[in-house]
Motif scaffolding. Structure first.
Motif, PDB file in Angstrom:
ATOM      1  N   PRO A  76       4.337   2.623  10.422  1.00 13.01           N
ATOM      2  CA  PRO A  76       5.268   3.918   9.899  1.00 13.01           C
ATOM      3  C   PRO A  76       5.218   4.844   8.625  1.00 13.01           C
ATOM      4  CG  PRO A  76       6.938   2.288  10.669  1.00 13.01           C
ATOM      5  CD  PRO A  76       5.572   1.506  10.501  1.00 13.01           C
ATOM      6  N   ASP A  77       4.811   3.854   7.527  1.00 16.37           N
ATOM      7  CA  ASP A  77       4.266   4.362   6.477  1.00 16.37           C
ATOM      8  C   ASP A  77       2.965   4.497   5.912  1.00 16.37           C
ATOM      9  OD1 ASP A  77       4.025   1.658   6.086  1.00 16.37           O
ATOM     10  OD2 ASP A  77       4.617   1.459   4.043  1.00 16.37           O
ATOM     11  N   ALA A  78       2.015   4.502   6.930  1.00 18.64           N
ATOM     12  CA  ALA A  78       0.563   4.496   6.988  1.00 18.64           C
ATOM     13  C   ALA A  78       0.119   5.616   5.783  1.00 18.64           C
ATOM     14  CB  ALA A  78      -0.091   4.608   8.204  1.00 18.64           C
ATOM     15  N   GLU A  79       0.716   6.915   6.007  1.00 18.52           N
ATOM     16  CA  GLU A  79       0.141   7.690   5.103  1.00 18.52           C
ATOM     17  C   GLU A  79       0.146   7.326   3.732  1.00 18.52           C
ATOM     18  OE1 GLU A  79       0.421  12.377   4.089  1.00 18.52           O
ATOM     19  OE2 GLU A  79       1.392  11.615   5.878  1.00 18.52           O
ATOM     20  N   ALA A  80       1.486   7.121   3.334  1.00 19.70           N
ATOM     21  CA  ALA A  80       1.825   6.369   1.959  1.00 19.70           C
ATOM     22  C   ALA A  80       0.915   5.256   1.480  1.00 19.70           C
ATOM     23  CB  ALA A  80       3.290   6.439   1.534  1.00 19.70           C
ATOM     24  N   ILE A 104      -9.884  -5.588   0.570  1.00 19.58           N
ATOM     25  CA  ILE A 104     -10.119  -6.116   1.732  1.00 19.58           C
ATOM     26  C   ILE A 104      -8.781  -5.934   2.757  1.00 19.58           C
ATOM     27  CG2 ILE A 104     -10.263  -8.728   2.881  1.00 19.58           C
ATOM     28  CD1 ILE A 104     -11.965  -9.313   0.526  1.00 19.58           C
ATOM     29  N   ASP A 105      -7.667  -5.967   2.072  1.00 20.51           N
ATOM     30  CA  ASP A 105      -6.602  -5.852   2.782  1.00 20.51           C
ATOM     31  C   ASP A 105      -6.067  -4.434   3.102  1.00 20.51           C
ATOM     32  OD1 ASP A 105      -6.227  -8.558   2.722  1.00 20.51           O
ATOM     33  OD2 ASP A 105      -5.253  -8.346   0.521  1.00 20.51           O
ATOM     34  N   ARG A 106      -6.763  -3.932   4.001  1.00 22.08           N
ATOM     35  CA  ARG A 106      -6.523  -2.402   4.410  1.00 22.08           C
ATOM     36  C   ARG A 106      -5.384  -2.097   5.256  1.00 22.08           C
ATOM     37  NH1 ARG A 106     -10.956   1.271   6.203  1.00 22.08           N
ATOM     38  NH2 ARG A 106      -9.335   2.317   7.270  1.00 22.08           N
ATOM     39  N   PRO A 107      -4.414  -0.993   4.741  1.00 19.62           N
ATOM     40  CA  PRO A 107      -3.091  -0.955   5.620  1.00 19.62           C
ATOM     41  C   PRO A 107      -3.412  -0.560   6.954  1.00 19.62           C
ATOM     42  CG  PRO A 107      -3.413   0.764   3.557  1.00 19.62           C
ATOM     43  CD  PRO A 107      -4.757  -0.122   3.913  1.00 19.62           C
ATOM     44  N   ASP A 108      -2.308  -0.814   7.658  1.00 23.24           N
ATOM     45  CA  ASP A 108      -2.395  -0.761   9.151  1.00 23.24           C
ATOM     46  C   ASP A 108      -2.193   0.662   9.339  1.00 23.24           C
ATOM     47  OD1 ASP A 108      -1.610  -0.765  11.706  1.00 23.24           O
ATOM     48  OD2 ASP A 108       0.253  -1.916  11.802  1.00 23.24           O
ATOM     49  N   PRO A 109      -2.992   1.416  10.053  1.00 22.31           N
ATOM     50  CA  PRO A 109      -2.787   2.825  10.342  1.00 22.31           C
ATOM     51  C   PRO A 109      -1.754   3.247  11.349  1.00 22.31           C
ATOM     52  CG  PRO A 109      -4.888   2.000  11.411  1.00 22.31           C
ATOM     53  CD  PRO A 109      -4.300   0.811  10.528  1.00 22.31           C
ATOM     54  N   SER A 110      -1.410   2.103  12.058  1.00 15.36           N
ATOM     55  CA  SER A 110      -0.296   2.488  13.021  1.00 15.36           C
ATOM     56  C   SER A 110       1.249   2.107  12.395  1.00 15.36           C
ATOM     57  CB  SER A 110      -0.425   1.903  14.160  1.00 15.36           C
ATOM     58  OG  SER A 110      -0.531   0.402  13.968  1.00 15.36           O
ATOM     59  N   TYR A 136      -3.505   2.686  -1.319  1.00 16.76           N
ATOM     60  CA  TYR A 136      -4.878   2.082  -0.998  1.00 16.76           C
ATOM     61  C   TYR A 136      -6.056   2.646  -1.536  1.00 16.76           C
ATOM     62  CZ  TYR A 136      -8.475  -0.379   1.612  1.00 16.76           C
ATOM     63  OH  TYR A 136      -9.911  -0.987   1.956  1.00 16.76           O
ATOM     64  N   VAL A 137      -6.175   3.742  -1.391  1.00 16.15           N
ATOM     65  CA  VAL A 137      -7.265   4.642  -1.945  1.00 16.15           C
ATOM     66  C   VAL A 137      -7.234   5.115  -3.501  1.00 16.15           C
ATOM     67  CG1 VAL A 137      -8.597   6.939  -1.693  1.00 16.15           C
ATOM     68  CG2 VAL A 137      -7.790   5.646   0.453  1.00 16.15           C
ATOM     69  N   PHE A 138      -6.080   5.439  -4.048  1.00 19.54           N
ATOM     70  CA  PHE A 138      -5.984   6.041  -5.538  1.00 19.54           C
ATOM     71  C   PHE A 138      -5.340   5.130  -6.555  1.00 19.54           C
ATOM     72  CE2 PHE A 138      -6.051   9.395  -2.417  1.00 19.54           C
ATOM     73  CZ  PHE A 138      -7.123  10.347  -2.977  1.00 19.54           C
ATOM     74  N   LEU A 139      -4.646   4.212  -6.142  1.00 18.58           N
ATOM     75  CA  LEU A 139      -3.928   3.335  -7.181  1.00 18.58           C
ATOM     76  C   LEU A 139      -4.926   2.147  -7.318  1.00 18.58           C
ATOM     77  CD1 LEU A 139      -0.210   3.869  -6.302  1.00 18.58           C
ATOM     78  CD2 LEU A 139      -1.671   4.922  -7.813  1.00 18.58           C
ATOM     79  N   ARG A 140      -5.287   1.753  -8.533  1.00 17.45           N
ATOM     80  CA  ARG A 140      -6.212   0.584  -8.748  1.00 17.45           C
ATOM     81  C   ARG A 140      -5.656  -0.135 -10.016  1.00 17.45           C
ATOM     82  NH1 ARG A 140      -8.050   1.952  -4.670  1.00 17.45           N
ATOM     83  NH2 ARG A 140     -10.205   2.004  -4.023  1.00 17.45           N
ATOM     84  N   ASP A 141      -5.566  -1.473  -9.992  1.00 17.57           N
ATOM     85  CA  ASP A 141      -5.293  -2.068 -11.284  1.00 17.57           C
ATOM     86  C   ASP A 141      -6.493  -2.178 -12.086  1.00 17.57           C
ATOM     87  OD1 ASP A 141      -2.582  -2.691 -10.600  1.00 17.57           O
ATOM     88  OD2 ASP A 141      -3.004  -4.575  -9.661  1.00 17.57           O
ATOM     89  N   ASN A 142      -6.440  -2.280 -13.343  1.00 13.61           N
ATOM     90  CA  ASN A 142      -7.608  -2.324 -14.400  1.00 13.61           C
ATOM     91  C   ASN A 142      -6.970  -3.404 -15.438  1.00 13.61           C
ATOM     92  OD1 ASN A 142      -9.929  -1.974 -15.623  1.00 13.61           O
ATOM     93  ND2 ASN A 142      -9.385  -0.290 -16.737  1.00 13.61           N
ATOM     94  N   PRO A 143      -7.035  -4.782 -14.951  1.00 13.42           N
ATOM     95  CA  PRO A 143      -6.478  -5.862 -15.686  1.00 13.42           C
ATOM     96  C   PRO A 143      -7.393  -6.059 -16.648  1.00 13.42           C
ATOM     97  CG  PRO A 143      -7.064  -6.637 -13.545  1.00 13.42           C
ATOM     98  CD  PRO A 143      -7.327  -5.159 -13.821  1.00 13.42           C
ATOM     99  N   ALA A 144      -6.820  -6.688 -17.924  1.00 13.36           N
ATOM    100  CA  ALA A 144      -7.735  -7.662 -18.778  1.00 13.36           C
ATOM    101  C   ALA A 144      -7.519  -8.916 -18.745  1.00 13.36           C
ATOM    102  CB  ALA A 144      -7.171  -7.059 -20.316  1.00 13.36           C
ATOM    103  N   GLY A 145      -8.415  -9.719 -18.182  1.00 10.39           N
ATOM    104  CA  GLY A 145      -8.413 -11.054 -17.981  1.00 10.39           C
ATOM    105  C   GLY A 145      -8.923 -11.556 -16.660  1.00 10.39           C
ATOM    106  N   VAL A 146      -8.368 -12.319 -15.907  1.00  8.15           N
ATOM    107  CA  VAL A 146      -8.881 -12.939 -14.648  1.00  8.15           C
ATOM    108  C   VAL A 146      -8.608 -11.800 -13.617  1.00  8.15           C
ATOM    109  CG1 VAL A 146      -8.832 -14.911 -13.232  1.00  8.15           C
ATOM    110  CG2 VAL A 146      -8.735 -15.320 -15.521  1.00  8.15           C
TER     111      VAL A 146
END
Length: 96
Positions: free
Chosen positions: A33-37, A25-31, A42-52
């Motif tokens: 300075p570090d928008a590309e990173a 839900i929390d999309r990065p700000d496209p404007s 945002y697109v490729f890194l995801r947590d995969n937690p065990a638990g809540v």
């Protein structure tokens, strides 16, 4: 697994499509300075937690609403649900 839809009551999980981490839900700000990173993370890194964990679910076979479901990923116990729009608007109002 049953998901307690905030408007429609208990619904079978097969009516929904799972999207992933609710932090989407929390999309990065496209404007920014570090928008590309930021978008790369945002697109490729995801947590995969065990638990809540808070997740996005789409009620595809129902009212087509987006929900934020708080769920224990090890037991599949659903601890709560919120309409995703309400979560996103609440964050905008609070400045998060």
């Amino acid at each position: 697994m049953l998901i307690p839809h905030p408007v429609l009551g208990l619904r079978d999980a097969r009516e929904f499509t799972y999207l992933g981490d609710a932090r989407l839900i929390d999309r990065p700000d496209p404007s920014a300075p570090d928008a590309e990173a930021a978008f790369c993370d945002y697109v490729f890194l995801r947590d995969n937690p065990a638990g809540v964990h808070r997740e996005l679910w789409f009620h595809e076979q129902g009212d087509r609403s987006w929900l934020v479901v708080t769920r224990n990923t090890t037991t599949h116990e659903v601890l709560g649900t919120e309409v995703a729009r309400d979560v996103a608007l609440g964050r905008k109002r609070s400045g998060r």
